[in-house]
Motif scaffolding. Structure first.
Motif, short mmCIF file in Angstrom:
data_model
loop_
_atom_site.label_atom_id
_atom_site.label_comp_id
_atom_site.label_asym_id
_atom_site.label_seq_id
_atom_site.Cartn_x
_atom_site.Cartn_y
_atom_site.Cartn_z
N LYS A 289 17.64 6.90 -34.21
CA LYS A 289 18.69 7.92 -34.19
C LYS A 289 18.11 9.26 -34.63
O LYS A 289 17.56 9.38 -35.72
N VAL B 28 28.28 1.67 -33.88
CA VAL B 28 28.36 2.69 -32.82
C VAL B 28 29.62 3.53 -32.93
O VAL B 28 29.87 4.39 -32.08
N GLN C 230 25.65 10.33 -27.90
CA GLN C 230 24.34 10.30 -27.25
C GLN C 230 24.02 11.72 -26.85
O GLN C 230 24.79 12.36 -26.15
N HIS D 203 26.94 11.67 -20.91
CA HIS D 203 28.03 10.98 -21.59
C HIS D 203 29.00 11.99 -22.24
O HIS D 203 28.58 12.83 -23.00
N VAL E 119 30.08 6.49 -28.26
CA VAL E 119 29.91 5.14 -27.71
C VAL E 119 31.17 4.31 -27.89
O VAL E 119 31.60 3.60 -26.96
N ASP F 174 27.48 -1.68 -24.46
CA ASP F 174 26.70 -0.62 -25.12
C ASP F 174 26.58 -0.85 -26.63
O ASP F 174 26.26 0.08 -27.37
N LYS G 92 23.38 0.38 -28.69
CA LYS G 92 22.82 1.73 -28.56
C LYS G 92 22.48 2.30 -29.93
O LYS G 92 23.14 2.00 -30.92
N GLY G 93 21.42 3.09 -29.97
CA GLY G 93 21.02 3.72 -31.22
C GLY G 93 20.15 2.86 -32.10
O GLY G 93 19.96 3.16 -33.28
N ASP H 168 15.54 -1.07 -26.00
CA ASP H 168 16.35 -1.17 -24.79
C ASP H 168 17.71 -1.75 -25.17
O ASP H 168 17.81 -2.92 -25.54
N HIS H 169 18.77 -0.95 -25.08
CA HIS H 169 20.06 -1.42 -25.58
C HIS H 169 20.61 -2.56 -24.74
O HIS H 169 21.44 -3.34 -25.21
N SER H 170 20.14 -2.70 -23.49
CA SER H 170 20.59 -3.82 -22.66
C SER H 170 20.03 -5.14 -23.19
O SER H 170 20.75 -6.13 -23.32
#
Length: 915
Positions: free
Chosen positions: A323, A474, A479, A484, A488, A535, A538-539, A543-545
């Motif tokens: 972050k 989140v 982001q 976006h 999130v 999501d 994220k952060g 890789d957030h996936s």
């Protein structure tokens, strides 16, 4: 002196009124105008010195927003008092004023509260007992001229007491401004009389005033995006901004007679802890606003990307793993905006009780029916409430049950219940694994009614982030990009709401395929959970996936999902970007693209769920992100992949689809068999696969009309795709693509997709989808004519495109706030026939022209180009071969192509030569 001024340290270092008064006393000049100007010069120097001192202190303590705002107000107060005394003693002496010549100076609006940002207007009121006399008008006029000489922006009014009362009664804006009125200088008895009359004659209808201010607030919120989680918020006017806090104070002052927000504690409206949160949020927002004014040098209220990073640095935020400093700063901003929303709910609940009204919080839906079983909860005038303050503590699972009941019965949650839920939210920590709590949460998430609204309440109360700690990470997380529009958590909750609307058939016009597919999805709750979690990681610095899939594998069994559902959710989270990346960055007419995509999906059910998840994910990004072109690409991808999954790895269905298209086109054209057969013979199979039927028809008619002509250009707005279809039929030659791309950019167009075909007899047939810089179709006749002329000139080599493009202004300078290192990815496995080159770079005008020109200089042939933009980031993909039509296998040659493309992406002129 206002309380905030009294607490300012070392006030005389900001401005010393006694020293300045002595200087003004000895000023001499030949006439009144020169005397006024001489005094104004002295006061202007004092203003500049005072501002410099305030800015110096603020730089030392960059989070003391209220102190900086108060210091600005104190500085202006002292200058006004000096100017008033100078005007009455030196310019317009009046030793024996009549009763009508009494006058007082008041501060109104934000200045009345004693709060000013560096470039705020100075809002003043001049009050007289009756109609203004010539002497009063001279004094007012002279003071205003002096203030303008000092460079201050002044908002002013001059009214008699009767006029003041009349205007305040008829205009809520005037009433609001006067509600904050504060004595600055002049006749104190007259000020006291004005205050008495305002209270007795104007403040008689608190209910009406509250209704007007709340309606005003709702209109303002709608104008600003109706969410406190837009990523470029308006600090002053946006939802959760300073104006919302001011609205609470105005209503509190009118309804309870308080002079300071702290007095709301004594009135029992806010607890001490809530007032501390109010004060902390106000202080932070004022700090941000003051930094914003100082950085931009004007009264700027929008926290745009280009200043967010600098404010984060000024307020001493630092990077943390996963972050950046600016993301941490903005997350704290949104948390403060959330606090403002929470306090608004608490405050209005008290007011509703005090006025015994039946107002609804935030315009929530009315009660649909009276439920009989409330599991111990109670109804309070149609709102779900608690029987006592300890009800949630007695059984913390009720923290989830409260919202499940609200959803099940269509009830609004009472603000006092929200307040207690926020207080007790931490108790749910020990009940996260409770099967009953998880079943209730899943009921809310997968509700067939309004899950978005209830999930937002859970989030506002802090219950959701506690119950699902991964989600809590989140909350309020932005982001730092232009793609976006929301944080999130807000994006996720909106996506769940869109999913429910698709399931209920309310978005069938926008999403016909997703609506039909939803009815065929076997596990709807797996899809809802996947949307919630897509999501979630994220952060975290990876890789957030991939990380999100791991979170899903851990959370889904807790929620009560079966192993099969858990596997499906984890897969959807892992691959939730696959469909959009394939549809928008790859050539869907290349069968290898479809095969590779289908190999990963492997299941018709997963394909359906992925399509719907992709739709809501894109749509929830923000307004204007979804369009007809994206819908068509995703539909094409779905149909092609579904065919492969149904028929296996064969192109049998592909041939049938081409034949079916040709039959439909023949019927639409009505041509003779021989003429149509000649058309079919000229066009390669890839063309028939790539183009939809309406484009095939337009192209066929254009080619027929062109006859033996070597150039034909057609441009037609296509509202369905949200773009203009530009088709060019011309003799093929090296470099034709980059010339066309440059011409379109020079005419003010933005290419969103390009499909390039070559007929079997050597003619180029290229189709471009073009938008204006605001993402709309080109539809003005003048625009279309200019577009055609510019393309024709470029192809005839009548224009030097590079020079024209360099002379065009940047339509999107906001992208300059982002640093994106150009990257080139070359893949020889993605297609059987072509080398696939993907370029990631910062979006800018003529980027596609520069890249295409670089490929031309590299002596490669472009067969198709696919343009995707994600805010400030552009991803341009090219399917290329060497000049002989073969893939490019040479490592050294690929390195040279990569180097030239990186130079072009970075804006290097070395990559482009005059066309």
């Amino acid at each position: 002196m206002p309380p905030r001024f009294a607490t300012l340290p070392n006030r005389r270092a900001i401005i010393d009124r006694r020293i300045l008064a002595d200087r003004l006393a000895i000023v001499e000049a030949g006439d009144p105008i020169a005397l006024r100007q001489a005094a104004s010069a002295i006061l202007k120097d004092a203003l500049d010195a005072g501002r410099a001192e305030v800015e110096r202190r603020f730089a030392e303590h960059p989070t003391r927003g209220l102190e900086a705002a108060a210091a600005q107000g104190f500085l202006v107060d002292q200058l006004l008092r000096l100017l008033w005394d100078f005007t009455l003693r030196r310019l317009y002496r009046n030793p024996n004023p009549t009763a009508a010549e009494r006058m007082t100076l008041i501060a109104v609006g934000g200045y009345g509260r004693g709060e000013m940002a560096p470039h705020s207007d100075v809002d003043l009121g001049f009050l007289t007992p009756t109609r203004r006399t010539p002497w009063c008008e001279q004094v007012i006029e002279t003071m205003l001229y002096a203030l303008w000489d000092m460079g201050l922006k002044v908002g002013h009014s001059s009214r008699s007491l009767d006029e003041m009362v009349k205007m305040a009664k008829s205009d809520v804006t005037v009433r609001t401004a006067l509600l904050e009125a504060r004595y600055v200088w002049g006749d104190t008895a007259l000020y006291d009389e004005a205050a008495r009359r305002f209270k007795a004659e104007v403040q008689t209808d608190t209910r009406g005033f509250v209704a007007q201010k709340l309606a005003e607030r709702d209109v303002r919120h709608k104008k600003m995006g109706d969410s406190r989680y837009v990523v470029e918020p308006n600090v002053k006017e946006g939802k959760g901004g300073l104006r919302d806090l001011h609205t609470l104070f105005w209503i509190g002052k009118d309804a309870y007679g308080v002079q300071r927000a702290a007095e709301l504690v004594e009135k029992g409206v806010l607890t001490r802890q809530e007032y501390r949160r109010f004060n902390r949020a106000e202080n932070f927002l004022w700090a941000v606003r003051c930094h914003l004014h100082l950085i931009t040098g004007r009264a700027e209220e929008r926290l745009t990307f280009d200043v967010q990073r600098e404010i984060a640095e000024r307020m001493r935020y630092a990077d943390r793993p996963g972050k950046s400093a600016v993301e941490r700063f903005m997350q704290f901003y949104f948390l403060q905006a959330k606090i403002v929303g929470d306090l608004t709910g608490v405050f209005l609940a008290h007011l509703d009780e005090a006025l015994a009204g039946r107002g609804r919080r935030f315009g929530l839906p009315a009660i649909r029916r009276s439920p009989r079983k409330l599991q111990g909860f109670v109804l309070d005038r149609g709102r779900l409430a608690l029987p006592n303050d300890l009800f949630l503590r007695d059984d913390p699972v009720r923290l989830i049950e409260l919202f499940a009941l609200a959803d099940a019965h269509g009830l609004e949650v009472h603000p006092q219940a929200m307040r207690l839920a926020a207080r007790d939210a931490k108790l749910v920590d020990d009940y996260r694994d409770d099967p009953r709590a998880n079943a209730l949460f899943l009921d809310v998430l997968t509700s067939p009614r309004e899950p978005e609204q209830v999930l937002r309440w859970m989030n506002e109360a802090g219950v959701m982030g506690r119950f699902v700690p991964d989600f809590g990470r989140v909350v309020a997380q932005m982001q730092f990009d232009m793609y976006h529009h929301y944080t999130v958590d807000e994006h996720t909750i909106r996506a769940v709401g869109l999913l429910a609307q698709i399931e209920n058939g309310r978005l069938v016009e926008d999403h016909p395929l997703a609506t039909v597919l939803f009815e065929q999805i076997v596990s709807r709750r797996a899809l809802y959970v996947a949307v919630l979690l897509h999501d979630i990681a994220k952060g975290r610095g990876g890789d957030h996936s991939v990380l999100g899939a791991e979170v899903a594998e851990r959370l889904c069994p807790r929620f009560g999902l079966t192993p099969a559902e858990t596997e499906t959710v984890a897969w959807l989270v892992r691959w939730h970007l696959l469909a959009s990346a394939t549809a928008f960055k790859r050539d869907l007419s290349d069968f290898k693209t479809i095969l590779d995509f289908a190999a990963i999906v492997a299941s018709p059910q997963r394909l359906m769920m992925l399509l719907v998840l992709t739709v809501v994910d894109i749509r929830a990004v923000g307004p204007g992100t979804w369009n007809g072109w994206k819908r068509q690409l995703l539909t094409d991808l779905y149909q092609s992949a579904e065919e492969v999954l149904r028929l296996g790895h064969k192109q049998r269905g592909r041939g049938e689809r081409v034949t079916a298209k040709q039959e439909r086109l023949h019927a639409a054209l009505g041509w003779a068999e021989r003429d149509f057969a000649r058309l079919v013979q000229r066009l390669p199979e890839a063309y028939w696969v790539a183009e939809p039927i309406d484009v095939l028809e337009r192209n066929a008619r254009m080619m027929a009309a062109a006859g033996e002509t070597q150039l034909s250009i057609d441009a037609q707005p296509d509202p369905e795709r949200g773009a203009t279809l530009v088709s060019i039929y011309a003799a093929d030659h090296p470099g034709i693509f980059y010339r066309i791309a440059g011409a379109i950019h020079a005419a003010g167009g933005n290419i969103i997709d390009a499909r390039i075909h070559t007929t079997r007899d050597g003619m180029a047939l290229d189709n471009f989808l073009v938008q204006d810089p605001l993402g709309r179709p080109f539809d003005d006749e003048g625009q279309l004519a200019r577009l055609k002329t510019t393309i024709a000139d470029a192809l005839a080599n009548r224009a030097r495109l590079t020079e024209r493009l360099q002379g065009k202004p940047l339509p999107r300078p906001r992208a300059d706030a982002f640093s994106i290192e150009p990257a080139v990815l070359i893949d020889n496995k993605a297609s059987n026939r072509f080398t696939v080159i993907e370029v990631n770079a910062r979006d800018r005008p003529a980027l596609l022209f520069d890249l295409a020109n670089a490929l031309f200089q590299s002596k490669v042939t472009i067969h198709s180009a696919h343009v995707a933009t994600y805010g400030e980031r552009a991803v341009d993909t090219f399917y290329v071969t060497d000049l002989l039509g073969d893939k490019i296998d040479s490592t050294s040659r690929l390195k040279a192509v990569e180097r030239r493309l990186i130079e072009a992406a970075a804006g290097s002129d070395a990559a482009a030569q005059a066309a």
